[in-house]
Motif scaffolding. Structure first.
Motif, short mmCIF file in Angstrom:
data_model
loop_
_atom_site.label_atom_id
_atom_site.label_comp_id
_atom_site.label_asym_id
_atom_site.label_seq_id
_atom_site.Cartn_x
_atom_site.Cartn_y
_atom_site.Cartn_z
N HIS A 20 5.45 4.13 6.20
CA HIS A 20 4.22 5.07 6.37
C HIS A 20 5.61 6.32 6.17
O HIS A 20 4.66 7.36 5.31
CB HIS A 20 3.16 4.77 7.93
N THR A 21 6.55 6.59 6.88
CA THR A 21 7.17 7.75 6.44
C THR A 21 8.45 8.06 5.70
O THR A 21 8.10 9.08 4.76
CB THR A 21 7.50 8.49 8.20
N GLN A 22 8.40 6.62 5.33
CA GLN A 22 9.76 6.65 3.95
C GLN A 22 8.96 6.02 3.18
O GLN A 22 10.22 6.16 1.84
CB GLN A 22 11.08 5.76 4.39
N GLY A 23 8.17 5.34 2.53
CA GLY A 23 7.93 4.23 1.12
C GLY A 23 8.76 3.60 0.85
O GLY A 23 9.56 3.31 2.43
N TYR A 24 8.42 2.42 0.37
CA TYR A 24 9.15 1.63 0.12
C TYR A 24 10.02 1.65 -0.52
O TYR A 24 11.42 0.70 -0.15
CB TYR A 24 7.82 0.62 -1.19
N HIS A 25 10.88 2.50 -1.37
CA HIS A 25 11.54 2.16 -1.74
C HIS A 25 13.08 2.59 -1.09
O HIS A 25 14.45 2.41 -0.91
CB HIS A 25 11.66 2.76 -3.53
N LEU A 59 1.61 -3.12 5.56
CA LEU A 59 0.50 -2.77 4.81
C LEU A 59 -0.30 -2.90 5.62
O LEU A 59 -1.46 -2.22 5.99
CB LEU A 59 0.83 -1.50 4.18
N GLU A 60 -0.72 -4.32 5.76
CA GLU A 60 -2.34 -4.53 6.46
C GLU A 60 -2.80 -3.86 7.63
O GLU A 60 -3.74 -3.85 8.38
CB GLU A 60 -2.27 -6.11 6.25
N VAL A 61 -1.36 -3.61 8.78
CA VAL A 61 -0.97 -3.67 10.48
C VAL A 61 -1.43 -2.74 10.62
O VAL A 61 -2.41 -2.24 10.70
CB VAL A 61 0.00 -4.40 10.67
N SER A 62 -1.03 -1.81 9.27
CA SER A 62 -1.54 -0.79 9.09
C SER A 62 -2.69 -0.07 9.07
O SER A 62 -3.44 0.99 9.50
CB SER A 62 -0.28 0.39 8.34
N GLY A 63 -3.41 -0.68 8.00
CA GLY A 63 -4.55 -0.41 7.26
C GLY A 63 -5.43 -1.14 8.69
O GLY A 63 -6.78 -0.03 8.70
N GLU A 64 -5.08 -2.46 9.64
CA GLU A 64 -6.03 -2.27 10.08
C GLU A 64 -5.97 -1.64 11.59
O GLU A 64 -7.03 -1.24 12.21
CB GLU A 64 -5.70 -4.14 10.42
N ARG A 65 -5.28 -1.15 11.57
CA ARG A 65 -5.22 0.26 12.87
C ARG A 65 -5.76 1.05 12.35
O ARG A 65 -6.62 1.73 13.49
CB ARG A 65 -3.60 0.59 13.21
N LEU A 111 1.29 4.22 -3.60
CA LEU A 111 2.46 5.43 -4.81
C LEU A 111 3.49 5.14 -5.24
O LEU A 111 4.07 5.47 -6.17
CB LEU A 111 2.04 6.93 -4.48
N ASP A 112 3.95 4.59 -4.35
CA ASP A 112 5.70 4.09 -4.60
C ASP A 112 5.82 2.69 -5.21
O ASP A 112 6.87 2.69 -5.64
CB ASP A 112 6.20 3.99 -3.26
N ALA A 113 5.07 1.96 -5.04
CA ALA A 113 5.57 0.16 -5.18
C ALA A 113 4.41 -0.33 -5.49
O ALA A 113 4.18 -1.90 -6.35
CB ALA A 113 5.66 -0.40 -4.07
N ALA A 114 3.09 0.17 -5.10
CA ALA A 114 1.88 -0.93 -5.90
C ALA A 114 1.84 -1.70 -7.60
O ALA A 114 1.21 -2.90 -7.47
CB ALA A 114 0.94 -0.20 -5.65
N ALA A 115 2.74 -0.51 -8.11
CA ALA A 115 1.95 -1.05 -9.28
C ALA A 115 3.24 -1.62 -9.60
O ALA A 115 3.05 -2.82 -11.17
CB ALA A 115 2.75 0.12 -10.57
N GLU A 116 4.37 -2.68 -9.55
CA GLU A 116 5.21 -2.92 -9.59
C GLU A 116 5.06 -4.56 -8.31
O GLU A 116 6.28 -5.24 -8.99
CB GLU A 116 6.62 -2.70 -9.61
N SER A 117 4.17 -4.79 -7.86
CA SER A 117 4.06 -5.53 -6.69
C SER A 117 2.83 -5.91 -6.75
O SER A 117 1.87 -4.63 -5.78
CB SER A 117 4.91 -5.57 -5.41
N GLU A 118 2.31 -7.10 -6.98
CA GLU A 118 0.74 -7.90 -6.75
C GLU A 118 0.88 -7.74 -5.06
O GLU A 118 -0.44 -6.94 -4.61
CB GLU A 118 0.22 -8.70 -7.61
N ALA A 119 1.49 -8.57 -4.49
CA ALA A 119 1.25 -8.61 -2.74
C ALA A 119 0.73 -7.59 -2.50
O ALA A 119 -0.22 -6.48 -1.30
CB ALA A 119 2.42 -8.84 -2.42
N ILE A 120 1.97 -6.11 -3.25
CA ILE A 120 1.44 -4.85 -2.21
C ILE A 120 0.34 -4.07 -2.52
O ILE A 120 -0.23 -3.65 -1.87
CB ILE A 120 3.10 -4.12 -1.79
N ARG A 121 0.10 -4.31 -3.92
CA ARG A 121 -1.37 -3.15 -4.29
C ARG A 121 -2.05 -3.95 -3.65
O ARG A 121 -2.94 -3.79 -3.40
CB ARG A 121 -1.58 -4.01 -6.18
N SER A 122 -2.17 -5.48 -3.65
CA SER A 122 -3.17 -6.40 -3.10
C SER A 122 -4.34 -5.45 -1.62
O SER A 122 -5.01 -5.35 -1.41
CB SER A 122 -3.47 -7.71 -2.87
N ALA A 123 -2.44 -5.88 -0.87
CA ALA A 123 -2.39 -4.94 0.77
C ALA A 123 -3.02 -3.45 0.94
O ALA A 123 -4.35 -3.44 1.69
CB ALA A 123 -0.67 -5.25 0.73
#
Length: 191
Positions: A20-25, A59-65, A111-123
């Motif tokens: 949430h605070t730092q991003g993926y990379h 991300l799923e946890v954060s989204g649900e919260r 913004l950081d990682a969804a373009a390169e990971s389908e799992a992250i994009r989907s979440a």
């Protein structure tokens, strides 16, 4: 809660906060393991897909919260105009109290990682989709025609996300207040 489940949940919670605070990379494996209070082997035991799997699940946890908070705020409000203003106010307060570090719990990673990971994009897409559905369903229950409720939910979600980003970048809540006032006025006209 069994010990392994407790460790897994602690790792998810700490990862959700870091992403949430730092991003993926910008969030490293050692940092994730240390924040989760578990040995490094626990990461791969609980998340065989490694950092990518941990991120997607966090991300799923954060989204649900946030989705749960969104539902509570909408249902507790007197009308749609008050509801959307309350949502914006809470997000602005959270951003300010975190010294502009905690905007949307999904956007930083999207913004950081969804373009390169389908799992992250989907979440990420799943969280945004659930929030959209929550807003649209609420508006429809308030008597707004379903197609219009869908459009208003897109406008609200997009506006709030943009305002959060601008507020975070400028370290100034003015975009949040401007969007909140605009959405309040828009929703007031609809009901």
């Amino acid at each position: 809660m069994p010990r392994g489940t407790e460790t897994r949940q602690r790792m998810l919670d700490s990862a959700a906060d870091l992403f949430h605070t730092q991003g993926y990379h910008a969030t490293g494996l050692n940092q994730l393991v240390a924040a989760g209070g578990a040995p490094k082997g626990s990461l791969y035991f609980h998340f065989p897909g490694g950092k990518e799997q941990l991120a997607a699940e966090a991300l799923e946890v954060s989204g649900e919260r946030l989705g749960g908070v969104l539902r509570q705020l909408l249902e507790a409000a007197a009308d749609p105009a008050d509801a959307i203003a309350t949502v914006v106010e809470l997000l602005a307060k959270t951003l300010a109290e975190s010294d502009f570090q905690r905007g949307c719990p999904i956007a930083t990673v999207a913004l950081d990682a969804a373009a390169e990971s389908e799992a992250i994009r989907s979440a990420c897409a799943g969280s945004y989709g659930a929030w959209h559905r929550t807003i649209a369903d609420y508006l429809a229950r308030q008597g707004i025609e379903p197609e219009r409720a869908e459009a208003l939910a897109v406008v609200a979600l997009s506006s709030i996300e943009g305002a959060l980003m601008l507020a975070k970048l400028n370290r100034d809540l003015a975009p949040m207040y401007a969007v909140g006032a605009h959405l309040r006025e828009t929703y007031a006209k609809e009901t």
